[in-house]
Design an enzyme around this catalytic site. Structure first.
Site, mmCIF file in Angstrom:
data_model
loop_
_atom_site.group_PDB
_atom_site.id
_atom_site.type_symbol
_atom_site.label_atom_id
_atom_site.label_comp_id
_atom_site.label_asym_id
_atom_site.label_seq_id
_atom_site.Cartn_x
_atom_site.Cartn_y
_atom_site.Cartn_z
ATOM 1 N N THR C 94 37.278 -1.432 -4.405
ATOM 2 C CA THR C 94 35.856 -1.698 -4.240
ATOM 3 C C THR C 94 35.628 -2.161 -2.811
ATOM 4 O OG1 THR C 94 35.645 -2.359 -6.537
ATOM 5 C CG2 THR C 94 33.937 -3.138 -5.036
ATOM 6 N N LYS C 170 29.699 1.681 -7.573
ATOM 7 C CA LYS C 170 30.545 0.588 -8.049
ATOM 8 C C LYS C 170 29.893 -0.779 -7.788
ATOM 9 C CE LYS C 170 34.272 -1.936 -9.010
ATOM 10 N NZ LYS C 170 34.619 -2.305 -10.378
#
Lengths: 292, 292, 292, 292
Positions: C94, C170
């Site tokens: 991420t 995300k």
């Protein structure tokens, strides 16, 4: 001109005193007796009840604590009905816009002219007869009250034909005050987070671009951490911000700063700070930063 | 004392001009050439590059557009390295606290004393030499710059030994300005929601409890809807509020008003208002209320 | 097909293990040595450096801690340059949208295909090979990674041709998780304010209209006040919400809930809760209500 | 057991129908006549007035539109007084906590037992007799209502001895629903800001970590932009969020998400979206990003 004055609290007492000293024929009433007796010393005539004070008056001035007290005294207490048709009701308290509108309706039903005239300024300003008076109502009605306003205040600002418009203006100003306090609280908290004295920071800001009475008074309170005695209680600040939000919702107006203020004021009340001056809103900012 | 001045933009030009007029030996540089040529008319010596301006200077003053420009000129452009050890760097631009701290590190590595000294005041204030100067750095370093500050400003406020503390203070003040604008925008929107003229409302508020320069200037812009030409662009306001939030996060300081401001400034940018004066934040409030 | 896998942390280790067990020719590297040794037990080959792992690989999978680690290993550490032109880089961590975009640029410069593929699911889901994989990149590039994704995950979702679009997705999901936590924290606080057990309230809500994994997991943590050991640290939650806000600002998108989350997460960090699970956001709500 | 049922709207009609079909002796009343006539077809007995319906009933169930309608029918309309002492009043509408408390007081004064039992679920759930019933009140009172609840719902959740506790719970759930909508709106807006289809994003999120009925229903509405016909009007959502905020303030509980929701719902109403489904809250997010 016979004038009745109901509500001799912190603000009402000096306002009424100035009228009496100016030679206005004044009948006064207060929930507790002491204030009326003190007013008698400057020539006012104490009345035993709101209705008695109102009976035969040309103008009835109300300066009561809040919506509930105003309703209790003017409506339930019979003061409004005791006025003769054609008399003038002047409500100088800070009340909800919706309540102000309903009061206007009731006055009209009784054939009584009605002006809303909340004020800007604290006790010392009231004593000096230097209040700013925010007036709403028909021009001819305000004209009738103007000589009295000229005794109590330094300037009367007129905001519209509907009395409750003045209530909206007063709530908007109180929102601005709360907003200034929150702003200083957050800014000082940022400065302190970087090791700068919050007091030094506020001294600079409030003597330069923010050199306004509101910032200087509250800035000094925040800088010194002096929140007692309360000039205006945080819990009352919460009430006024809530009234501003209600007025905003009625007018379909988002007000996110006001929403944040309400939230932070509740935080203050939840931490036992409701009786402190609302400058203590700055404590909420410091607490959230872990610095209390 | 030989002084180099880098960055002759809206603010830098009049500041440098005041130094030149006061007889300070001044070498000046600007990215574009026009401003340096104009400074030559009042006695300054144009330099061909930042490094040339800095070479042999006792004091280097930088007043560049932002962090990137400051880094490009001082670090990548070699101006800092061109200074002799023992010289003094004075950065008067508004930059990020973290960038200010890294600049302090770089200066120390070069044996150069460093003062951060962002300013309060717009062009006309700079021209009059009446700026408020917010200084951070070691006392002896600020002392060295003080005679120059006395030419450019009316008062120097000292906030701490670490230069970047002055950057935090400047960002806190800019946050307060944005907050004042938002506050007026919401309050005026509330007033207008009840049929009161926003201009009348702001005229009253800014001549009574909010009679401060910040409120009066922005209040007038909001009241008249005049957002061009921009004194300070909304997009730059967004940048400064973001820098304030970053500085707050680094100091573990919640700042909800700043968070709301950032959000509303983005709303403004999304609606093509980034080049308007940041007083146009009031347009966001009006738009959300469906009144634009 | 030769695959390199960099980053064998909590998530990376089981993901790599699943690939090795499925017979993929795998070279692995981790900053500390233990994890690579354990992977060797299931058939992976430990490499001495990121570049060694990458050398000759058809596909390089990175699952590093954050932007800084990814930059240090892939760019500064030489792993990207060690790939042959035509190889494929898959970043499953991420990271910031802006960093993801710059990584895409660098990969293109090296003639390396690039897919961003962050995942949904915690350790147990990774172990079971049941991750949801959020993929961004050119379709042909994702096609090449698909067999590997099929080993590690239960489903691959494709969101666009630009890899960083998957990073935005995300971050948007992580924002939604934080938002769900805050929502439960506030709702439970309201219930408790009226004497209702927060645990009872959350048990009802999360088994009726909010019967989703996210709500049930975090709801149970809040109900029982169990914030250690952290599944996902509050300080990392703050980082991801900040990245979401940065991505939002780049896209000129106001996100007020995210702004509030950032503020409350900072409140948590300021109170020493940064290492707790981010479900502890509910503690901030309780503390503000004076109930901690 | 003789049961009276007042309020045969969207929800009340199928709930009453299920009772009638289950063989409960039912007298029904509705402000307009059509619904009562339709209930007669399944065995219920229409009454000419609330008081007539209530007269002699063992249990009175009210499912009226809001506080005002409930007050008008139960108190001003005489239904409560028409109950015999010892009878049971069950209010299943969503009302303010403060109003719920005052209703409890009035019931007690009449010697009538009182249970608040708002429900979770929309029309189709009500028709299926699968509602979740959120009950507050003394256990023996709820026990008396339980057989009726078992006909109308799939499960009864008990939250406390004071009936208004169930009202607080219901408002907390509705706050959570609004919060889920806002969260999806902002997240989808972020995704779309980066060129990702909001519909694709929501499809993924609501079939993975957010696979809950609330998210799936509202997520589909947002994805397709289908806000009519309204399952629950945005203006009613604003009312319920306001009631949640009032309940929170009474319990000294800050709720910042709720404050933001109120603000955004007002934005929606200001833009003429009050009659849309409250999933249209997502339109506010899109509009603020300049994408409407």
């Amino acid at each position: 001109m016979q004038v009745a004055f109901l509500g001799l609290g912190t603000m009402g007492a000096p306002m009424a005193a100035n009228l009496a000293k100016a030679g206005v024929a004044l009948r006064v009433w207060n929930r507790s007796e002491g204030p009326a007796a003190r007013l008698a010393e400057v020539g006012a005539e104490p009345a035993a009840s709101p209705a008695e004070a109102a009976h035969g008056a040309d103008v009835l001035i109300a300066m009561l604590a809040d919506d509930a007290a105003t309703k209790a005294v003017l409506l339930d207490g019979g003061a409004l009905e005791a006025l003769a048709p054609g008399a003038l009701l002047v409500n100088m308290a800070t009340v909800a816009v919706a309540f102000g509108a309903s009061l206007a309706d009731q006055a009209e039903r009784c054939g009584v002219a009605y002006v809303a005239a909340p004020v800007l300024g604290r006790v010392n300003v009231a004593e000096a007869g230097e209040l700013n008076i925010l007036a709403g109502g028909r021009a001819d009605a305000i004209d009738r009250a103007q000589p009295l306003f000229d005794v109590m205040g330094r300037k009367t600002w007129r905001f519209g034909e509907r009395p409750e418009q003045a209530n909206a203006v007063k709530l908007a100003v109180n929102f601005m005050l709360a907003s200034a306090i929150e702003t200083m609280g957050e800014a000082a908290s940022l400065a302190e987070g970087h090791g700068v004295s919050g007091a030094d920071f506020l001294a600079m800001a409030t003597s330069t671009v923010f050199a306004a009475p509101a910032y200087q008074g509250y800035g000094a309170a925040i800088a010194s951490g002096t929140f007692e005695p309360a000039g205006f209680k945080l819990s009352l600040g919460l009430k006024d911000v809530r009234l501003a939000l209600e007025a905003a919702e009625a007018a379909r107006t988002p007000m996110l700063f006001a929403a944040v203020l309400r939230d932070n004021l509740i935080d203050g009340v939840a931490h036992g700070e409701g009786d402190l001056d609302w400058a203590a809103l700055a404590k909420v900012a410091a607490r959230r930063a872990g610095r209390l």
